[in-house]
Design a protein around this motif. Sequence first.
Motif, PDB file in Angstrom:
ATOM      1  N   GLY A 171      -2.054  11.658   4.133  1.00  0.00           N
ATOM      2  CA  GLY A 171      -1.827  10.564   5.083  1.00  0.00           C
ATOM      3  C   GLY A 171      -2.719   9.364   4.817  1.00  0.00           C
ATOM      4  N   TRP A 172      -3.996   9.604   4.543  1.00  0.00           N
ATOM      5  CA  TRP A 172      -4.924   8.499   4.248  1.00  0.00           C
ATOM      6  C   TRP A 172      -4.487   7.754   2.995  1.00  0.00           C
ATOM      7  CZ3 TRP A 172      -9.589  12.289   4.701  1.00  0.00           C
ATOM      8  CH2 TRP A 172      -9.877  12.531   6.064  1.00  0.00           C
ATOM      9  N   GLU A 173      -4.056   8.487   1.972  1.00  0.00           N
ATOM     10  CA  GLU A 173      -3.639   7.832   0.732  1.00  0.00           C
ATOM     11  C   GLU A 173      -2.336   7.051   0.941  1.00  0.00           C
ATOM     12  OE1 GLU A 173      -3.054   6.408  -3.118  1.00  0.00           O
ATOM     13  OE2 GLU A 173      -4.853   6.914  -1.990  1.00  0.00           O
ATOM     14  N   VAL A 174      -1.371   7.634   1.609  1.00  0.00           N
ATOM     15  CA  VAL A 174      -0.105   6.938   1.852  1.00  0.00           C
ATOM     16  C   VAL A 174      -0.351   5.646   2.632  1.00  0.00           C
ATOM     17  CG1 VAL A 174       2.108   7.073   3.093  1.00  0.00           C
ATOM     18  CG2 VAL A 174       1.349   8.996   1.669  1.00  0.00           C
ATOM     19  N   ALA A 175      -1.301   5.676   3.564  1.00  0.00           N
ATOM     20  CA  ALA A 175      -1.612   4.495   4.383  1.00  0.00           C
ATOM     21  C   ALA A 175      -2.521   3.499   3.657  1.00  0.00           C
ATOM     22  CB  ALA A 175      -2.263   4.925   5.693  1.00  0.00           C
TER      23      ALA A 175
ATOM     24  N   ASP B 177       1.620  10.727   9.659  1.00  0.00           N
ATOM     25  CA  ASP B 177       1.512   9.450  10.362  1.00  0.00           C
ATOM     26  C   ASP B 177       0.295   9.426  11.281  1.00  0.00           C
ATOM     27  OD1 ASP B 177       2.569   6.818  11.201  1.00  0.00           O
ATOM     28  OD2 ASP B 177       2.848   7.858  13.122  1.00  0.00           O
TER      29      ASP B 177
ATOM     30  N   ARG C  46       5.728   8.532  -0.514  1.00  0.00           N
ATOM     31  CA  ARG C  46       5.972   7.083  -0.632  1.00  0.00           C
ATOM     32  C   ARG C  46       7.306   6.767  -1.286  1.00  0.00           C
ATOM     33  NH1 ARG C  46      -0.024   6.066  -1.799  1.00  0.00           N
ATOM     34  NH2 ARG C  46       0.459   6.887  -3.851  1.00  0.00           N
TER      35      ARG C  46
ATOM     36  N   SER D  63      -2.855   9.276   9.283  1.00  0.00           N
ATOM     37  CA  SER D  63      -3.007   8.035   8.520  1.00  0.00           C
ATOM     38  C   SER D  63      -3.811   6.998   9.303  1.00  0.00           C
ATOM     39  CB  SER D  63      -1.636   7.466   8.141  1.00  0.00           C
ATOM     40  OG  SER D  63      -0.987   6.917   9.269  1.00  0.00           O
ATOM     41  N   ARG D  64      -3.828   7.149  10.624  1.00  0.00           N
ATOM     42  CA  ARG D  64      -4.560   6.211  11.486  1.00  0.00           C
ATOM     43  C   ARG D  64      -5.853   6.789  12.052  1.00  0.00           C
ATOM     44  NH1 ARG D  64       0.568   6.382  13.360  1.00  0.00           N
ATOM     45  NH2 ARG D  64      -0.112   7.392  15.259  1.00  0.00           N
TER      46      ARG D  64
ATOM     47  N   ARG E 181      -5.743   3.876   2.895  1.00  0.00           N
ATOM     48  CA  ARG E 181      -7.073   3.832   3.509  1.00  0.00           C
ATOM     49  C   ARG E 181      -8.195   4.327   2.606  1.00  0.00           C
ATOM     50  NH1 ARG E 181      -7.305   6.685   8.801  1.00  0.00           N
ATOM     51  NH2 ARG E 181      -9.345   5.689   8.830  1.00  0.00           N
TER      52      ARG E 181
END
Length: 186
Positions: free
Chosen positions: A151-155, A109, A91, A112-113, A157
Motif C-alpha cells: 500500500g505504501w509503495e502503490v501510494a 487503500d 498499479r 496507503s494513508r 509514500r
Amino acid sequence: MSAVEAVAFSEVLRVYGRDHPADRPHRANTNEDGEENLRRAHSLFGSWYRIELGRADILRVVLPWHLSEGGARELVPRTGLTVGRAADLVRADPAGYAEANPVCAAKLDRFSRAAFTAVYLSARPVDHPDYSDVRIREGLIHLDGLHRMVGWEVAGRLGGGAAVTAYLAAESLPACLGTPLEGKPV
C-alpha cells in the motif's frame, strides 16, 4: 538499510501487540496469524534485530503466497514475489484488482494513508504452507506487513528518504547491515 540494535523477543511481541491487536475490529483481521509467524521465526532463529529500511530495501522484501483476502485474483503466487513486483501488479489494473479482491484492496487503500508502523521480517522463510514453495530462500522475507508495504509503495509514500522500522528474525545480523549499535542478540 541500517542496523539499529539487537532486541528481545518480548519487545517484538510488545510492539506488534500494540500496533496490531488480534481483537482490532476490522474486516479480515489477520493479526493473530501475524503473531503466529513471529513465533515461528523466533523458534527458527532465536535472535531479533530492529533495523531501518529505505524504499529499495522494502521493494526487495519477498512475500509469500497471498490469495488477496479470499478474492478472485492472486496477488502473490505460491513461488513468492517481491513487494515491488506486487505493487506493480496492483498499479497495472487498480480497478480490476479492487473488483476482484475488494477486501485486500480496501486494506491496501487504508494502509496507503496510515502512519508507518514496523514491519516484521525473517532471514529465511518460516515453516508454514504459505512459504513452502517460495523460490527465494534467503534475504528479507515477509512475516507481517504485506498490505502496509504494498500500500505504501502503490501510494508513492516510500520515496524521499522515508525510513521504515523493521524487526528482523535472523541467526546473526546480515553482513550488509554491519553490527548492532547495542549489544549482542538477546
